[in-house]
Design a protein around this motif. Structure first.
Motif, PDB file in Angstrom:
ATOM      1  N   ASP A  63       0.806  -1.214   0.000  1.00  0.00           N
ATOM      2  CA  ASP A  63       0.000   0.000   0.000  1.00  0.00           C
ATOM      3  C   ASP A  63       0.839   1.264   0.000  1.00  0.00           C
ATOM      4  N   ASP A  64       2.066   1.189   0.524  1.00  0.00           N
ATOM      5  CA  ASP A  64       2.898   2.377   0.625  1.00  0.00           C
ATOM      6  C   ASP A  64       3.241   2.958  -0.740  1.00  0.00           C
ATOM      7  N   HIS A  65       3.212   2.140  -1.782  1.00  0.00           N
ATOM      8  CA  HIS A  65       3.564   2.626  -3.108  1.00  0.00           C
ATOM      9  C   HIS A  65       2.365   2.641  -4.050  1.00  0.00           C
ATOM     10  N   THR A  66       1.156   2.525  -3.508  1.00  0.00           N
ATOM     11  CA  THR A  66      -0.040   2.580  -4.325  1.00  0.00           C
ATOM     12  C   THR A  66      -0.457   4.035  -4.485  1.00  0.00           C
ATOM     13  N   ILE A  67      -0.339   4.569  -5.684  1.00  0.00           N
ATOM     14  CA  ILE A  67      -0.634   5.968  -5.951  1.00  0.00           C
ATOM     15  C   ILE A  67      -1.625   6.038  -7.104  1.00  0.00           C
ATOM     16  N   THR A  68      -2.725   6.732  -6.919  1.00  0.00           N
ATOM     17  CA  THR A  68      -3.748   6.851  -7.950  1.00  0.00           C
ATOM     18  C   THR A  68      -3.343   7.905  -8.973  1.00  0.00           C
ATOM     19  N   LEU A  69      -4.039   7.927 -10.118  1.00  0.00           N
ATOM     20  CA  LEU A  69      -3.776   8.947 -11.128  1.00  0.00           C
ATOM     21  C   LEU A  69      -4.080  10.338 -10.588  1.00  0.00           C
ATOM     22  N   ALA A  70      -5.101  10.444  -9.739  1.00  0.00           N
ATOM     23  CA  ALA A  70      -5.394  11.741  -9.116  1.00  0.00           C
ATOM     24  C   ALA A  70      -4.241  12.179  -8.215  1.00  0.00           C
ATOM     25  N   ASP A  71      -3.660  11.232  -7.486  1.00  0.00           N
ATOM     26  CA  ASP A  71      -2.486  11.534  -6.654  1.00  0.00           C
ATOM     27  C   ASP A  71      -1.332  12.043  -7.511  1.00  0.00           C
ATOM     28  N   ILE A  72      -1.122  11.373  -8.637  1.00  0.00           N
ATOM     29  CA  ILE A  72      -0.006  11.739  -9.514  1.00  0.00           C
ATOM     30  C   ILE A  72      -0.189  13.148 -10.067  1.00  0.00           C
TER      31      ILE A  72
END
Length: 256
Positions: A63-72
């Motif tokens: 989970d620590d490296h799960t980044i959504t497109l909105a996050d990006i």
């Protein structure tokens, strides 16, 4: 002289309403220029977990490296607002045309390409270079050090296509060879490479990273990580001491 640096990492610590650690480091340097060397952080380089075009490292699937497109979108915008560029590392050595349609990778590139003045993509594969050049003619493309461009003749040839090149660190401190480069302002030097200059497993390390990102993530890497890496002989002296001894490290004295 004022050196401009690209430093690794824009995903560490990101999330939960926090910016990446390097963001705060760059902010500190800017606000405390009187107590530091005249350093400018021009860009961050990294990639996002789940991008099959990546080849430089393998992320753990957690989970620590799960980044959504909105996050990006939020992350890239915040970095760019600080006048810092994002260099997206897409250096997979094993890409084929069938991989170019990957939805997630294309969406991330779309985000990066919103600011072609600051952002760029570093690649290894000619297949990916041609694809991105056709779709994003204004987006700067750099050739990764993983391509192992080792001499001025090869650098000059590649600079006919690429906007910038990170040559093999084996060219570091070879001033006679570097003087033959036609456009030295388009060179970016890897100043603190930790790989042994005589290592004969470097290509295969990156090849394994590429395979892992395409075909199964961290498990593929773990199964192949014992590759007689020559750096292991330096572990007892530590990274800093290794860099002091390396003939290819670029020091503060070399820069200032």
């Amino acid at each position: 002289m004022k050196a401009e640096f690209t430093i690794p990492g824009f995903t560490e610590n990101f999330g939960r309403n926090k910016l990446p650690l390097n963001f705060y480091f760059a902010e500190f340097l800017e606000k405390n220029s009187n107590v530091c060397f005249p350093v400018k952080i021009g860009s961050f380089y990294d990639c996002f977990n789940g991008m099959i075009w990546h080849g430089g490292r393998v992320y753990h699937n957690n989970d620590d490296h799960t980044i959504t497109l909105a996050d990006i979108k939020h992350l890239v915008n915040d970095i760019n607002e600080s006048r810092i560029g994002v260099k997206l590392v897409c250096t997979n050595q094993l890409l084929e045309k069938k991989h170019l349609g990957d939805f997630y990778c294309n969406e991330v590139i779309d985000i990066i390409a919103k600011n072609t003045k600051l952002n760029s993509v570093m690649v290894y594969s000619d297949v990916l270079f041609d694809y991105l050049k056709e779709r994003y003619p204004e987006l700067k493309l750099g050739l990764s050090t993983t391509k192992e461009v080792k001499d001025a003749k090869s650098v000059n040839k590649e600079l006919e296509r690429y906007d910038y090149i990170v040559p093999s660190f084996l060219m570091n401190n070879d001033w006679e060879e570097l003087s033959k480069v036609n456009n030295p302002d388009k060179l970016e030097i890897l100043v603190n490479e930790t790989c042994d200059p005589d290592c004969d497993a470097r290509y295969w390390h990156y090849n394994i990273f590429s395979s892992a990102n395409l075909n199964g993530g961290i498990n593929v890497y773990v199964e192949n990580q014992d590759m007689n890496c020559k750096f292991t002989k330096y572990k007892n002296i530590g990274l800093y001491e290794f860099l002091k001894r390396s003939p290819k490290a670029v020091t503060v004295d070399d820069l200032y």
